[in-house]
Design an enzyme around this catalytic site. Structure first.
Site, PDB file in Angstrom:
ATOM      1  N   HIS A 147       0.781  -1.160  -0.008  1.00 45.64           N
ATOM      2  CA  HIS A 147       0.144  -0.089   0.114  1.00 45.64           C
ATOM      3  C   HIS A 147       0.798   1.240  -0.012  1.00 45.64           C
ATOM      4  O   HIS A 147       1.853   1.333   0.668  1.00 45.64           O
ATOM      5  CB  HIS A 147      -0.910  -0.009   1.200  1.00 45.64           C
ATOM      6  CG  HIS A 147      -0.243   0.067   2.463  1.00 45.64           C
ATOM      7  ND1 HIS A 147       0.312   1.283   3.157  1.00 45.64           N
ATOM      8  CD2 HIS A 147       0.179  -0.893   3.330  1.00 45.64           C
ATOM      9  CE1 HIS A 147       0.791   0.926   4.454  1.00 45.64           C
ATOM     10  NE2 HIS A 147       0.952  -0.585   4.520  1.00 45.64           N
ATOM     11  N   ASP A 148       0.461   2.210  -0.937  1.00 45.85           N
ATOM     12  CA  ASP A 148       0.923   3.379  -0.627  1.00 45.85           C
ATOM     13  C   ASP A 148       2.182   3.521  -1.420  1.00 45.85           C
ATOM     14  O   ASP A 148       3.120   4.622  -1.240  1.00 45.85           O
ATOM     15  CB  ASP A 148       1.058   4.136   0.645  1.00 45.85           C
ATOM     16  CG  ASP A 148      -0.271   4.369   1.306  1.00 45.85           C
ATOM     17  OD1 ASP A 148      -1.168   5.077   0.799  1.00 45.85           O
ATOM     18  OD2 ASP A 148      -0.319   3.535   2.348  1.00 45.85           O
TER      19      ASP A 148
ATOM     20  N   GLY B  28       4.842  -1.354   2.695  1.00 41.92           N
ATOM     21  CA  GLY B  28       3.921  -0.083   2.443  1.00 41.92           C
ATOM     22  C   GLY B  28       5.114   0.941   2.496  1.00 41.92           C
ATOM     23  O   GLY B  28       6.199   1.099   2.953  1.00 41.92           O
TER      24      GLY B  28
END
Length: 260
Positions: A123-124, A141
């Site tokens: 994520h991100d 992440g």
């Protein structure tokens, strides 16, 4: 009228925005809030969840999971995105997770990248352009991978690390700090070994540019300077050697300290 480029067993949400010439294989699932650009080919047994935007001329192979919720425990179902550019190759069993509202709310993959089998993008994370992530490379992440970087098989990148432009990581590297541009690292934990000279030759860097980058590497790693001291010396050479700018940028953007 049935679209002949979409297999009859594919399951596609009516709200999905799919260009007319997109090819979709059997038993693929495409959920709501998904947009797929022209020329993209999606194999069988792919799952794509939204909100996800996929550009043009991408190739996504079987059993990939694209745009799934992140397993990060702080994620509570908020509206976040995955954005993929153009001309990417996403091989078998790749997993690409959307972002979190605590950071960018978006995971981003640029253009002309090759993500080999079993690659994971957390994520991100942000992947630039022209990168290669070899089989089983995994990004936690909040990771940034700059243009033209190559991550060897089974490379592991800790959260919030940045992999600079034109870097190369050896197979099985475990990266817990930032990797400056042009640098080759190997090991667990990863250590800097040299510059990625072969990669620079293939991308058209001149002998003088490569020699200057090698000199800059020695300045950072052999003279016992702090990062700030090295940056000051490198900036003095930027006017004559603009090829050093990505290296300076990667040092100045470092937040975790650099691999040594």
């Amino acid at each position: 009228m049935t679209n002949p480029s979409i297999h009859a067993t594919a399951i596609i949400d009516p709200s999905a925005d799919i260009a007319e010439d997109v090819e979709i294989g059997p038993w693929t699932l495409i959920g709501p809030d998904v947009k797929i650009g022209a020329g993209t080919k999606i194999a069988s047994h792919v799952v794509i969840k939204g909100p996800t935007e996929i550009g043009c001329n991408n190739r996504i192979y079987q059993f990939s999971s694209v745009g799934e919720d992140t397993p990060d425990l702080k994620y509570k179902g908020e509206q976040t995105r995955l954005v993929i550019g153009d001309n990417n190759i996403i091989r078998e069993c790749v997993t690409l997770h959307r972002g979190t509202v605590q950071d960018r709310s978006e995971t981003t993959i640029g253009n002309n990248n090759l993500l080999m089998a079993y690659v994971h993008v957390g994520h991100d994370s942000v992947i630039g352009n022209h990168t290669i992530l070899v089989n089983n490379a995994s990004l936690a992440g909040h990771v940034v991978v700059d243009d033209w970087a190559i991550l060897g098989g089974f490379t592991l990148v800790h959260q919030y690390c940045r992999i600079g432009a034109h870097c190369f990581t050896g197979m099985g590297s475990a990266i817990g700090k930032d990797v400056p541009a042009y640098t080759m690292v190997t090991g667990a934990p990863a250590a800097a070994r040299s510059i990625n000279s072969e990669g620079l030759k293939r991308r058209g860097f001149t002998k003088d540019e490569i020699a200057m980058i090698q000199k800059a590497y020695k300045l950072i790693y052999r003279r016992g300077l702090t990062v700030d001291e090295a940056v000051l010396e490198l900036k003095a050479s930027l006017a004559d050697y603009p090829c050093l700018q990505p290296l300076v940028d990667s040092l100045e953007l470092s937040s975790r300290g650099i691999v040594r």
